[in-house]
Motif scaffolding. Sequence first.
Motif, short mmCIF file in Angstrom:
data_model
loop_
_atom_site.label_atom_id
_atom_site.label_comp_id
_atom_site.label_asym_id
_atom_site.label_seq_id
_atom_site.Cartn_x
_atom_site.Cartn_y
_atom_site.Cartn_z
N TYR A 274 29.41 40.10 41.21
CA TYR A 274 30.66 39.37 41.02
C TYR A 274 31.68 39.71 42.11
O TYR A 274 32.51 38.88 42.47
N TRP A 275 31.62 40.92 42.62
CA TRP A 275 32.59 41.42 43.59
C TRP A 275 32.25 40.99 45.01
O TRP A 275 33.09 41.03 45.90
N SER B 12 30.27 46.39 34.06
CA SER B 12 29.18 45.42 34.12
C SER B 12 28.14 45.85 35.15
O SER B 12 28.49 46.24 36.26
#
Length: 191
Positions: free
Chosen positions: A41-42, A35
């Motif tokens: 997101y991390w 992605s």
Amino acid sequence: MEYGGFWRRLGAFVVDVVLMLPVVATVVYWGLPKSQFFLMYWLIPSIAINVAYNIYLVKRWGGTPGLLAFKLRIRMLDHAPVTLKAAAIRYSVLLVLSTLAAIGGIIGSLHIDEAAYFSLSTPQILAELARLQPSWSRVTGLVMQLWLYGEFICLLLNKKRRGQQDFMAGTVVVKAHSLAAREAALASPAP
């Protein structure tokens, strides 16, 4: 009280890096090609992992796994157990700098064309992220390196082997056997 010396502290730092780097590298190498928004997101999980490793473990056990492996413990200047506030202050500079560096990576990832992004290998994505990150993010990385070098230089310049983070938080790193001997002496009744 015997204080944790330069070589033990350096060894502990290396152990912590060796423990954390494979975990982070594996997750990043797995997630980046999946992605374009992976770094976004991390961000929160990576902050949570860093807080758990460098603040919670320090408060709970008196050190990171590296410090514990080298038989070192972080204590307050009066040798009381390290407080949560002190543990947070000790790690605050690196937490802020690493978070800013991560945000720079996120910004870089958003500047890559989506079709181009998915045509790149993970090493190519990392190279593009480095190229497209904002200039302030590069400065953040440099400041983080200087902070770490300064930490070890500072250890050499004072009798208690306190680093910058220790001065900020009012902590000291001591050898565990010295701490145990002190606590045993305090616990034994006076003659």
